[in-house]
Motif scaffolding. Structure first.
Motif, PDB file in Angstrom:
ATOM      1  N   GLU A 222       0.913  -1.056  -0.121  1.00 37.96           N
ATOM      2  CA  GLU A 222       0.050  -0.187   0.177  1.00 37.96           C
ATOM      3  C   GLU A 222       0.847   1.212  -0.170  1.00 37.96           C
ATOM      4  O   GLU A 222       0.302   2.560  -0.019  1.00 37.96           O
ATOM      5  CB  GLU A 222      -0.763  -0.037   1.253  1.00 37.96           C
ATOM      6  CG  GLU A 222      -1.926  -1.053   1.303  1.00 37.96           C
ATOM      7  CD  GLU A 222      -1.591  -2.319   1.910  1.00 37.96           C
ATOM      8  OE1 GLU A 222      -0.206  -2.375   2.164  1.00 37.96           O
ATOM      9  OE2 GLU A 222      -2.247  -3.296   2.126  1.00 37.96           O
ATOM     10  N   ARG A 223       2.217   0.951   0.246  1.00 39.43           N
ATOM     11  CA  ARG A 223       2.830   2.190   0.249  1.00 39.43           C
ATOM     12  C   ARG A 223       4.076   2.359  -0.895  1.00 39.43           C
ATOM     13  O   ARG A 223       4.751   1.197  -1.465  1.00 39.43           O
ATOM     14  CB  ARG A 223       3.727   2.263   1.479  1.00 39.43           C
ATOM     15  CG  ARG A 223       2.988   2.496   2.592  1.00 39.43           C
ATOM     16  CD  ARG A 223       3.842   2.184   4.143  1.00 39.43           C
ATOM     17  NE  ARG A 223       5.221   2.857   3.891  1.00 39.43           N
ATOM     18  CZ  ARG A 223       5.877   2.443   4.767  1.00 39.43           C
ATOM     19  NH1 ARG A 223       5.832   1.623   6.164  1.00 39.43           N
ATOM     20  NH2 ARG A 223       7.190   3.283   4.816  1.00 39.43           N
ATOM     21  N   THR A 235       1.225   0.552  -6.271  1.00 41.82           N
ATOM     22  CA  THR A 235       0.631   0.120  -5.130  1.00 41.82           C
ATOM     23  C   THR A 235      -0.494  -0.998  -5.466  1.00 41.82           C
ATOM     24  O   THR A 235      -0.974  -1.355  -4.195  1.00 41.82           O
ATOM     25  CB  THR A 235       0.424   1.166  -4.191  1.00 41.82           C
ATOM     26  OG1 THR A 235      -0.879   2.092  -4.691  1.00 41.82           O
ATOM     27  CG2 THR A 235       1.487   2.052  -3.547  1.00 41.82           C
ATOM     28  N   ALA A 237      -3.312  -1.576  -6.991  1.00 36.79           N
ATOM     29  CA  ALA A 237      -4.445  -0.968  -6.620  1.00 36.79           C
ATOM     30  C   ALA A 237      -5.730  -2.043  -6.982  1.00 36.79           C
ATOM     31  O   ALA A 237      -6.814  -1.962  -6.311  1.00 36.79           O
ATOM     32  CB  ALA A 237      -4.863   0.174  -8.027  1.00 36.79           C
ATOM     33  N   THR A 240      -4.948  -4.239  -3.455  1.00 32.83           N
ATOM     34  CA  THR A 240      -4.848  -3.285  -2.166  1.00 32.83           C
ATOM     35  C   THR A 240      -6.039  -2.474  -2.251  1.00 32.83           C
ATOM     36  O   THR A 240      -6.230  -2.059  -1.164  1.00 32.83           O
ATOM     37  CB  THR A 240      -3.639  -2.802  -2.072  1.00 32.83           C
ATOM     38  OG1 THR A 240      -3.498  -1.739  -3.181  1.00 32.83           O
ATOM     39  CG2 THR A 240      -2.273  -3.429  -2.315  1.00 32.83           C
ATOM     40  N   VAL A 242      -5.648   0.617  -3.192  1.00 32.13           N
ATOM     41  CA  VAL A 242      -4.781   1.700  -3.127  1.00 32.13           C
ATOM     42  C   VAL A 242      -4.247   2.340  -4.316  1.00 32.13           C
ATOM     43  O   VAL A 242      -3.301   1.524  -4.938  1.00 32.13           O
ATOM     44  CB  VAL A 242      -3.965   1.765  -2.056  1.00 32.13           C
ATOM     45  CG1 VAL A 242      -3.024   3.102  -1.969  1.00 32.13           C
ATOM     46  CG2 VAL A 242      -4.495   1.299  -0.623  1.00 32.13           C
ATOM     47  N   THR A 244      -1.995   5.004  -6.358  1.00 31.07           N
ATOM     48  CA  THR A 244      -1.161   6.124  -5.963  1.00 31.07           C
ATOM     49  C   THR A 244      -0.643   7.050  -7.216  1.00 31.07           C
ATOM     50  O   THR A 244      -0.313   6.620  -8.402  1.00 31.07           O
ATOM     51  CB  THR A 244       0.138   5.322  -5.335  1.00 31.07           C
ATOM     52  OG1 THR A 244      -0.272   4.830  -4.149  1.00 31.07           O
ATOM     53  CG2 THR A 244       1.329   6.468  -4.918  1.00 31.07           C
ATOM     54  N   GLN A 257      -2.765   9.497  -2.604  1.00 28.42           N
ATOM     55  CA  GLN A 257      -3.561   8.154  -2.555  1.00 28.42           C
ATOM     56  C   GLN A 257      -5.210   8.250  -2.677  1.00 28.42           C
ATOM     57  O   GLN A 257      -5.679   8.962  -1.883  1.00 28.42           O
ATOM     58  CB  GLN A 257      -2.994   7.113  -1.850  1.00 28.42           C
ATOM     59  CG  GLN A 257      -1.653   7.091  -1.619  1.00 28.42           C
ATOM     60  CD  GLN A 257      -1.024   5.731  -0.869  1.00 28.42           C
ATOM     61  OE1 GLN A 257      -1.196   6.014   0.171  1.00 28.42           O
ATOM     62  NE2 GLN A 257      -0.321   5.116  -1.274  1.00 28.42           N
ATOM     63  N   LYS A 259      -8.170   5.602  -1.909  1.00 27.12           N
ATOM     64  CA  LYS A 259      -8.099   4.120  -1.017  1.00 27.12           C
ATOM     65  C   LYS A 259      -9.745   4.002  -1.160  1.00 27.12           C
ATOM     66  O   LYS A 259     -10.476   4.787  -0.771  1.00 27.12           O
ATOM     67  CB  LYS A 259      -7.652   4.429   0.267  1.00 27.12           C
ATOM     68  CG  LYS A 259      -6.075   4.621   0.562  1.00 27.12           C
ATOM     69  CD  LYS A 259      -5.421   4.609   1.736  1.00 27.12           C
ATOM     70  CE  LYS A 259      -3.925   4.841   1.759  1.00 27.12           C
ATOM     71  NZ  LYS A 259      -3.427   4.927   2.907  1.00 27.12           N
TER      72      LYS A 259
END
Length: 260
Positions: A222-223, A235, A237, A240, A242, A244, A257, A259
């Motif tokens: 996620e980072r 990340t 997507a 997750t 997420v 970015t 981001q 989410k």
């Protein structure tokens, strides 16, 4: 529900020497539900004093795996320009990912049966369903069906996808660069597929540029990853939730981001 999270501004590895807003977006993979609010957030961030021009770079892999590739392609074809209207000049850049390359081949009538089989093995079916390809279409009929189903402005945007974009000391690309080849000799297969030789080079990084890329999600997924020679915006997507983006101005950058 999708939320937007903005990180803190921090010093960039290299200065950009421009007050213009440079944005890049990681692998979307059909998550239009995340891309729409992320583009709206980037447009909001562009409407600040001192920003008179924006560049928005999609790092490729717009399609496959997720089930909203049709909407994703439309959003990318419209770009950040569609969210800023006539408020300022916007340069939208669509870079080619390995997944997008199959769709581009279909639009250019160069998609072979072997390529279609590889596409199917890499999450192509959700894209074909989203693009209204008739069920049970044989591989040899896939390209004509896609050309018949997809609006011309989207086809034009995909055909115009490029391998890389350089801005100052930054190179934006889908997968990465091969440090074993000259900077000016990076074929499309490298730009769209490379992993380990780029992610973990055996020798010191030979180029003066920092690479902003996607293609290879890294833990913690996620980072985004920030290394000496690269910034990874993928990340994951589609698994997750997420998506970015990076925003860059002068000597600073931050991540934004979506989410959900």
């Amino acid at each position: 529900m999708v939320t937007i999270e903005r990180g803190e501004w921090t010093h960039a590895p290299k200065p950009l020497h421009t007050d213009h807003l440079i944005c890049a977006i990681g692998d979307v993979h059909g998550r239009a539900d995340l891309l729409d609010p992320l583009l709206a957030a980037l447009a909001e961030d562009a409407r600040v004093p001192g920003v008179a021009h924006a560049t928005c770079i999609f790092l490729g892999d717009l399609i496959d795996r997720g089930d909203r590739s049709f909407e994703t392609l439309g959003l990318a074809a419209g770009g950040l320009s569609a969210y800023l209207g006539d408020r300022m000049p916007v340069e939208d850049v669509l870079l080619l990912g390995n997944h997008d390359a199959w769709l581009k081949a279909a639009f250019e009538d160069t998609l072979t049966v072997e390529m279609a089989e590889l596409w199917a093995a890499n999450g192509g079916q959700p894209t074909w369903r989203a693009l209204k390809v008739p069920p049970l279409t044989p591989f040899q009929g896939l390209a004509p069906a896609l050309r018949a189903a997809v609006p011309q402005f989207v086809q034009d945007a995909v055909r115009g996808m490029r391998g890389s974009r350089r801005i100052g000391d930054y190179v934006f690309v889908h997968a990465g660069l091969d440090p074993r080849r000259p900077l000016e000799d990076q074929p499309e297969e490298v730009l769209t597929w490379i992993r380990d030789p780029f992610l973990h080079p055996a020798e010191p990084w030979p180029f003066e540029v920092v690479v902003v890329h996607g293609h290879s999600p890294e833990e913690p997924f996620e980072r985004p990853t920030v290394a000496r020679h690269r910034i990874n915006l993928d990340t994951g997507a589609v698994f997750t939730g997420v998506l970015t983006a990076i925003e860059m101005r002068n000597d600073r950058f931050r991540f934004v981001q979506a989410k959900g």
